[in-house]
Design a protein around this motif. Structure first.
Motif, PDB file in Angstrom:
ATOM      1  N   GLY A   1       0.805  -1.219   0.000  1.00 42.21           N
ATOM      2  CA  GLY A   1       0.000   0.000   0.000  1.00 42.21           C
ATOM      3  C   GLY A   1       0.835   1.265   0.000  1.00 42.21           C
ATOM      4  N   GLU A   2       2.015   1.196   0.586  1.00 40.86           N
ATOM      5  CA  GLU A   2       2.893   2.365   0.643  1.00 40.86           C
ATOM      6  C   GLU A   2       3.276   2.869  -0.745  1.00 40.86           C
ATOM      7  OE1 GLU A   2       3.161   0.183   4.475  1.00 40.86           O
ATOM      8  OE2 GLU A   2       3.284  -0.448   2.384  1.00 40.86           O
ATOM      9  N   TYR A   3       3.194   2.004  -1.751  1.00 41.61           N
ATOM     10  CA  TYR A   3       3.580   2.414  -3.105  1.00 41.61           C
ATOM     11  C   TYR A   3       2.605   3.429  -3.704  1.00 41.61           C
ATOM     12  CZ  TYR A   3       7.352  -1.010  -3.595  1.00 41.61           C
ATOM     13  OH  TYR A   3       8.515  -1.711  -3.462  1.00 41.61           O
ATOM     14  N   ILE A   4       1.347   3.409  -3.298  1.00 42.41           N
ATOM     15  CA  ILE A   4       0.400   4.418  -3.781  1.00 42.41           C
ATOM     16  C   ILE A   4       0.287   5.568  -2.779  1.00 42.41           C
ATOM     17  CG2 ILE A   4      -1.690   3.323  -2.852  1.00 42.41           C
ATOM     18  CD1 ILE A   4      -1.428   5.234  -6.183  1.00 42.41           C
ATOM     19  N   GLU A   5       0.597   5.308  -1.531  1.00 44.49           N
ATOM     20  CA  GLU A   5       0.475   6.321  -0.487  1.00 44.49           C
ATOM     21  C   GLU A   5       1.618   7.336  -0.515  1.00 44.49           C
ATOM     22  OE1 GLU A   5       0.243   3.872   2.989  1.00 44.49           O
ATOM     23  OE2 GLU A   5      -1.714   3.060   2.413  1.00 44.49           O
TER      24      GLU A   5
END
Length: 139
Positions: free
Chosen positions: A42-46
């Motif tokens: 999720g960190e990749y879009i956040e």
């Protein structure tokens, strides 16, 4: 298919449901490759600094899926985000079994439409609603 979405939106659970695996909680720490699915953290879009990792990872797949949790009011997909990929981009609304209000599903739908997806699917990984439609895409 590469799954992109915020932390906790149901990407890994969706991946497990699509592969008919036992649903267990697992925090995705790095890009994980399965038979037909690439699961991204999720960190990749956040964090915009990781957008390049999403672009590079997308070269290994045929379709991109932007995953939006209908129980969340947060949206991490910028307008026309899908245009950074040279692949078809679909939207998947997850956790519809937890959404008793159509307003929340409509909000999730609008987030995905604004991001530029070509088609939207509504799924529940827990009761398998809509999962077969996603499996058809993978075939």
């Amino acid at each position: 298919m590469m799954l992109i979405g915020k932390t906790g939106c149901g990407k890994t659970t969706l991946s497990q449901a699509l592969q008919k695996e036992l649903i267990t909680y697992k925090k995705t720490q790095a890009v994980e490759y399965y038979r037909d699915i690439i699961d991204t953290p999720g960190e990749y879009i956040e964090n915009r600094v990781y957008y390049n990792a999403l672009i590079v990872s997308s070269y290994d797949c045929d379709i991109i899926a932007l995953v939006q949790d209908c129980t969340s009011d947060e949206n991490f997909f910028p307008p026309n985000f899908s245009s950074i990929f040279c692949k078809p981009v679909i939207g998947i609304i997850t956790k519809i079994d937890l959404c008793t209000c159509n307003r929340k599903i409509n909000i999730a739908t609008n987030y995905l439409i604004n991001s530029g997806v070509s088609e939207i699917f509504k799924v529940s990984s827990i009761n398998n609603e809509g999962i077969d439609k996603i499996r058809e895409i993978l075939q």
